[in-house]
Every structure is written in structure tokens, then in C-alpha cells.
Design a protein around this motif. Sequence first.
Motif, PDB file in Angstrom:
ATOM      1  N   ASN A   1     -74.095  11.628  -6.023  1.00 32.24           N
ATOM      2  CA  ASN A   1     -72.817  11.154  -5.505  1.00 32.24           C
ATOM      3  C   ASN A   1     -71.532  11.600  -5.664  1.00 32.24           C
ATOM      4  OD1 ASN A   1     -74.394  10.027  -3.591  1.00 32.24           O
ATOM      5  ND2 ASN A   1     -75.144   8.561  -4.267  1.00 32.24           N
ATOM      6  N   GLN A   2     -71.316  11.558  -7.306  1.00 30.77           N
ATOM      7  CA  GLN A   2     -69.900  12.049  -7.784  1.00 30.77           C
ATOM      8  C   GLN A   2     -69.096  13.724  -7.546  1.00 30.77           C
ATOM      9  OE1 GLN A   2     -71.097  11.634 -12.009  1.00 30.77           O
ATOM     10  NE2 GLN A   2     -70.613   8.387 -11.756  1.00 30.77           N
ATOM     11  N   ALA A   3     -70.631  14.471  -6.830  1.00 28.63           N
ATOM     12  CA  ALA A   3     -70.567  15.880  -6.958  1.00 28.63           C
ATOM     13  C   ALA A   3     -68.972  16.892  -5.648  1.00 28.63           C
ATOM     14  CB  ALA A   3     -71.348  16.834  -6.733  1.00 28.63           C
ATOM     15  N   THR A   4     -68.215  16.992  -6.508  1.00 24.82           N
ATOM     16  CA  THR A   4     -67.775  17.521  -4.730  1.00 24.82           C
ATOM     17  C   THR A   4     -67.665  18.880  -5.011  1.00 24.82           C
ATOM     18  OG1 THR A   4     -65.493  16.995  -5.787  1.00 24.82           O
ATOM     19  CG2 THR A   4     -66.382  15.280  -4.939  1.00 24.82           C
ATOM     20  N   ASP A   5     -67.249  19.205  -3.475  1.00 28.42           N
ATOM     21  CA  ASP A   5     -67.247  20.757  -3.619  1.00 28.42           C
ATOM     22  C   ASP A   5     -66.319  20.672  -2.240  1.00 28.42           C
ATOM     23  OD1 ASP A   5     -67.236  23.634  -3.671  1.00 28.42           O
ATOM     24  OD2 ASP A   5     -69.758  24.792  -3.357  1.00 28.42           O
ATOM     25  N   THR A   6     -65.352  22.261  -2.308  1.00 34.84           N
ATOM     26  CA  THR A   6     -63.804  22.702  -1.520  1.00 34.84           C
ATOM     27  C   THR A   6     -64.517  23.772  -0.224  1.00 34.84           C
ATOM     28  OG1 THR A   6     -63.326  22.388  -3.530  1.00 34.84           O
ATOM     29  CG2 THR A   6     -61.662  23.249  -1.182  1.00 34.84           C
ATOM     30  N   ALA A   7     -64.508  23.475   0.742  1.00 34.80           N
ATOM     31  CA  ALA A   7     -64.743  25.011   1.993  1.00 34.80           C
ATOM     32  C   ALA A   7     -62.878  24.361   2.325  1.00 34.80           C
ATOM     33  CB  ALA A   7     -65.492  24.138   3.218  1.00 34.80           C
ATOM     34  N   THR A   8     -62.819  26.296   3.138  1.00 35.71           N
ATOM     35  CA  THR A   8     -61.447  26.070   3.049  1.00 35.71           C
ATOM     36  C   THR A   8     -61.863  27.355   4.555  1.00 35.71           C
ATOM     37  OG1 THR A   8     -60.791  26.765   0.315  1.00 35.71           O
ATOM     38  CG2 THR A   8     -59.071  27.707   2.808  1.00 35.71           C
ATOM     39  N   PHE A   9     -60.919  26.737   5.315  1.00 33.84           N
ATOM     40  CA  PHE A   9     -60.580  27.774   6.657  1.00 33.84           C
ATOM     41  C   PHE A   9     -59.328  27.341   7.337  1.00 33.84           C
ATOM     42  CE2 PHE A   9     -65.163  24.930   7.309  1.00 33.84           C
ATOM     43  CZ  PHE A   9     -66.204  25.919   6.249  1.00 33.84           C
ATOM     44  N   ALA A  10     -59.633  28.516   7.964  1.00 32.33           N
ATOM     45  CA  ALA A  10     -57.667  28.945   8.508  1.00 32.33           C
ATOM     46  C   ALA A  10     -58.714  28.702  10.198  1.00 32.33           C
ATOM     47  CB  ALA A  10     -56.978  29.864   7.807  1.00 32.33           C
ATOM     48  N   ALA A  11     -57.977  28.155  10.750  1.00 35.66           N
ATOM     49  CA  ALA A  11     -58.640  27.874  12.247  1.00 35.66           C
ATOM     50  C   ALA A  11     -57.267  28.046  13.600  1.00 35.66           C
ATOM     51  CB  ALA A  11     -60.059  26.756  12.955  1.00 35.66           C
ATOM     52  N   GLY A  12     -56.591  27.940  13.183  1.00 38.95           N
ATOM     53  CA  GLY A  12     -55.057  27.562  14.486  1.00 38.95           C
ATOM     54  C   GLY A  12     -54.315  27.355  13.609  1.00 38.95           C
ATOM     55  N   CYS A  13     -53.870  26.506  14.416  1.00 37.02           N
ATOM     56  CA  CYS A  13     -52.490  25.408  13.253  1.00 37.02           C
ATOM     57  C   CYS A  13     -53.501  24.206  12.919  1.00 37.02           C
ATOM     58  CB  CYS A  13     -52.312  24.316  15.258  1.00 37.02           C
ATOM     59  SG  CYS A  13     -51.417  22.668  14.795  1.00 37.02           S
ATOM     60  N   PHE A  14     -53.033  23.626  11.876  1.00 39.61           N
ATOM     61  CA  PHE A  14     -53.963  23.039  10.594  1.00 39.61           C
ATOM     62  C   PHE A  14     -53.677  21.634  11.341  1.00 39.61           C
ATOM     63  CE2 PHE A  14     -49.945  23.958   7.580  1.00 39.61           C
ATOM     64  CZ  PHE A  14     -48.605  23.762   8.339  1.00 39.61           C
ATOM     65  N   TRP A  15     -52.589  21.059  12.059  1.00 39.69           N
ATOM     66  CA  TRP A  15     -52.887  20.127  12.498  1.00 39.69           C
ATOM     67  C   TRP A  15     -53.435  19.506  13.312  1.00 39.69           C
ATOM     68  CZ3 TRP A  15     -47.045  20.232  15.112  1.00 39.69           C
ATOM     69  CH2 TRP A  15     -46.433  20.433  14.749  1.00 39.69           C
ATOM     70  N   CYS A  16     -54.672  20.537  13.567  1.00 32.43           N
ATOM     71  CA  CYS A  16     -55.508  19.730  14.524  1.00 32.43           C
ATOM     72  C   CYS A  16     -56.641  20.449  13.598  1.00 32.43           C
ATOM     73  CB  CYS A  16     -56.186  21.550  15.394  1.00 32.43           C
ATOM     74  SG  CYS A  16     -54.441  22.004  16.354  1.00 32.43           S
ATOM     75  N   VAL A  17     -56.970  21.185  12.745  1.00 31.94           N
ATOM     76  CA  VAL A  17     -58.426  21.269  11.987  1.00 31.94           C
ATOM     77  C   VAL A  17     -58.166  20.345  10.488  1.00 31.94           C
ATOM     78  CG1 VAL A  17     -59.002  23.014  10.271  1.00 31.94           C
ATOM     79  CG2 VAL A  17     -58.024  23.751  12.224  1.00 31.94           C
ATOM     80  N   GLU A  18     -57.084  19.624  10.122  1.00 36.14           N
ATOM     81  CA  GLU A  18     -56.422  18.927   9.391  1.00 36.14           C
ATOM     82  C   GLU A  18     -58.148  17.196   9.947  1.00 36.14           C
ATOM     83  OE1 GLU A  18     -53.921  16.810   6.826  1.00 36.14           O
ATOM     84  OE2 GLU A  18     -53.657  16.545   9.183  1.00 36.14           O
TER      85      GLU A  18
END
Length: 222
Positions: A43-60
Motif C-alpha cells: 500500500n505504500q508503493a506508488t508508480d507513475t503513468a504519463t499520458f497525453a490525450a488532448g486537453c490536459f484539463w479533461c485528462v486530469e
Amino acid sequence: MRLQRIIPYSSRLTFFLLFVLSISCAQTKSDNNLDTVDPKIVNQATDTATFAAGCFWCVEEQFKQLEGVISVISGYTGGHVRNPTYRQVTTGRTGHAEACNIIYNPAEISYDELLAAFFVAHDPTQLNRQGADVGTQYRSAIFYHDDNQKKRANFYIKQLDDEGAYSKKIVTEVSPYDKFYEAEDYHQDYYINNMSEPYCQMVIQPKLEKFKKVFKGKLKQE
């Protein structure tokens, strides 16, 4: 003002994504067997994914809804200009894409599930645009952090193309993650802070509602 055409999800795409989610959930339960893994460590472990899918306001805003996603940071990546500003990126001459760093707990949500969400969040067959948002800064891209992410991204792109999930071939770029520049403060949590704005009501909200319907079993408790 940005405007986008909302692309309906095909039945083939929805079926394939639901299949991905079922397999991923089964793998997660198996990988997190309490007899072999200390849940406190997992539960302490984290990872990162990085995506671009148009406007980052929507993706976020879309990815913030998913259980297991800890935070989503809007920013710029994939280009050649150091410390770019939003004004510079919008010219399309920096090489950067509007993108999101998605910090997640792999014990709660898998990278495969995030990839499924990525393909629902936008239309990956549109080259250097999403609807009326035109330019390389709005391109579809997966910036992988390791060889496994690269392998998974290419696998699902091939599967979706082979299944004919879209009427056209996927044009999503798969590139190594490099420097990520966090966007200006006013871009973070944009939808929550600007819900009365026309773009939020006309574009983000409909996309968000459709996204929630597809992932209704994976959403955070409201």
C-alpha cells in the motif's frame, strides 16, 4: 474557447476494455496474496503513468475519478524547450504535448487498467488533435517509464487495432518518458476550480460523465 467533438465508444472497444479490466482485477488479487506480500509495504508503493490525450484539463479530471489514483499533475513533456510556458506550448513549436503524470497505487489499480482508461478518455485515431483542439501539443501519446510499460502500451494498441475497435488505425505515439514540466498553478484542478466556464460545461463535463459510466465499478467513493 476550446471545443471538441465527443467520440462515441464502439461496442467492440467497450467489450475489449471490460475484458482488460476483468483480467487485470484477477491479476491484482493474485499478486496481492496476503500470505506472500506484506499489505503495508504494498500500500505504500506508488508508480507513475504519463499520458497525453488532448486537453490536459479533461485528462486530469477523468483520471482523478479512479480508485487507486493518488494524484494527477498536468504538465508538458516530449518537447525540446526547457521550462516551457503554456503560451509557448500552445504555439505548437515547442514539441511538447499537454500531458498528465498519474501517480497511482499499483495494489489498487494496475497499469493495464490505466491504459484502458487512456483509450476511453480520448480518440487515439486523431493525429495531432482532439476535436477542434489542433496541434502537436494535443497529440495522443504514452510516455513509458520502463520496458514493461512500453511493452503493455504497444500490446494494447496492437490488440485494439486487430479487434477493429476504431474505424481508423490508432496513431498514439509511444515514447520514453523524459523531463516533465509541471504546468502553471491555474491549470491544476482546472475543472473543479472553473466548473462554470463554458469549456468545462460543454466539453469536460460530458466527457467526464461518459468516462464514469464506463468505469463505474472503478470509481472513488463520492
